[in-house]
Motif scaffolding. Structure first.
Motif, PDB file in Angstrom:
ATOM      1  N   ARG A 132     -15.904  41.512 -61.624  1.00 26.67           N
ATOM      2  CA  ARG A 132     -15.132  42.184 -62.674  1.00 26.67           C
ATOM      3  C   ARG A 132     -13.982  41.244 -62.994  1.00 26.67           C
ATOM      4  O   ARG A 132     -13.213  40.864 -62.116  1.00 26.67           O
ATOM      5  CB  ARG A 132     -14.590  43.527 -62.200  1.00 26.67           C
ATOM      6  N   ASP A 137      -6.551  49.513 -62.604  1.00 24.87           N
ATOM      7  CA  ASP A 137      -6.897  50.768 -61.950  1.00 24.87           C
ATOM      8  C   ASP A 137      -5.659  51.236 -61.197  1.00 24.87           C
ATOM      9  O   ASP A 137      -5.268  50.622 -60.203  1.00 24.87           O
ATOM     10  CB  ASP A 137      -8.076  50.565 -60.992  1.00 24.87           C
ATOM     11  N   VAL A 176     -15.837  50.717 -58.982  1.00 25.34           N
ATOM     12  CA  VAL A 176     -15.582  49.894 -60.162  1.00 25.34           C
ATOM     13  C   VAL A 176     -16.482  48.671 -60.258  1.00 25.34           C
ATOM     14  O   VAL A 176     -16.656  48.105 -61.343  1.00 25.34           O
ATOM     15  CB  VAL A 176     -14.106  49.437 -60.222  1.00 25.34           C
TER      16      VAL A 176
END
Length: 298
Positions: A132, A137, A176
């Motif tokens: 990612r 977050d 995630v």
């Protein structure tokens, strides 16, 4: 390890970085660090051609800076602000090049341990952590900040608390960046006999360092599964439960004896009197001396 005794050294996670504060080997299956990465062309050593053997969460914490990297043969560029995160799967080399010197929070997680954590959450098949490149977050930000701060304070780190933070951060990582890990978690708690044995163990070992591995062994479950089933049984995290029992013991001794606060602190599982004082003030809004004086006038 306290900040006052920590000397900067090469990062345990990414050796070309300079570690400013960190957990070292204290966490076992993870390493948490606050590190400095030099701007491209100014570092003492270049990033290695292969990525680290652990999954790495990297969060930018300082002034906004541009990051250039390459992945899958594609050159990328993003501007990172404080709180922005990237996920570096184990073995993944992105060859990062920062525009300026940057301060980063890093959490390296053992892939084998993470696989067990996912499996015990009923993951369907193998879990793959995907890169990612640039996201935020709020929960992950809070967890990483608290985890590194635990090793930057004046007193000894609470390993049980830090391990609980790692488990929570690992759960976010699976959410995630995990492929094949989306599955419901088991809600069942410990059998009453096992829970009783864990509670007895905690009370018998208040004065010593207690880890998740210790408690999981008594419960007869894996370390990665223990936090979940203990919370389901008690409504509290292992760390908070142990801390409350230590404070209860200290409170009884402070009110029921004339022993020194320093002796009571060590017997209750705190490093020293100042550690007890900070913890009691944080949880109860009073110091041991205030509590004892109030009891003597009651």
């Amino acid at each position: 390890m306290s900040a006052s005794h920590f000397k900067p050294h090469a990062s345990h996670i990414k050796p070309h970085l300079r570690c400013l504060q960190g957990s070292g080997a204290d966490l076992g299956h993870a390493v948490a660090e606050r590190s400095l990465e030099r701007a491209a062309g100014t570092a003492d050593s270049a990033p290695p051609p292969v990525g680290p053997p652990v999954h790495v969460l990297v969060m930018h914490t300082g002034r906004s800076a541009n990051l250039r990297w390459s992945a899958d043969g594609t050159a990328r560029r993003e501007r990172f602000h404080a709180g922005d995160v990237l996920v570096n799967p184990a073995g993944w080399a992105s060859r990062p090049r920062w525009q300026d010197d940057v301060e980063l929070l890093l959490l390296g997680i053992d892939p084998v341990w993470l696989e067990k954590l996912a499996a015990e959450g009923d993951a369907k098949g193998p879990v793959e952590i995907l890169p990612r490149y640039h996201f935020t977050d709020p929960l992950l930000k809070l967890l990483l900040e608290r985890l590194v701060a635990e090793y930057a304070g004046p007193g000894p780190a609470d390993t049980l608390y830090a391990q609980s933070l790692v488990q929570a951060a690992a759960a976010v990582l699976l959410r995630v960046a995990g492929e094949g890990s989306a599955a419901p978690l088991r809600d069942g708690g410990l059998a009453p006999r096992r829970l009783s044995e864990v509670v007895d163990f905690i009370h018998a070992n208040l004065s010593r360092r207690v880890t998740l591995a210790d408690l999981a062994a008594v419960a007869g479950v894996s370390e990665s599964h223990f936090t979940r089933v203990f919370r389901a049984s008690t409504g509290e995290s292992p760390h908070r439960y142990v801390m409350q029992r230590r404070l209860e013991h200290a409170r009884r001794e402070l009110l029921g004896s004339s022993r020194s606060i320093a002796d009571i602190a060590v017997e209750s599982g705190f490093a020293d009197q100042s550690h007890l004082t900070r913890t009691m003030r944080r949880y109860e809004g009073a110091t041991p001396r205030m509590l004892r004086e109030a009891g003597s006038h009651g």
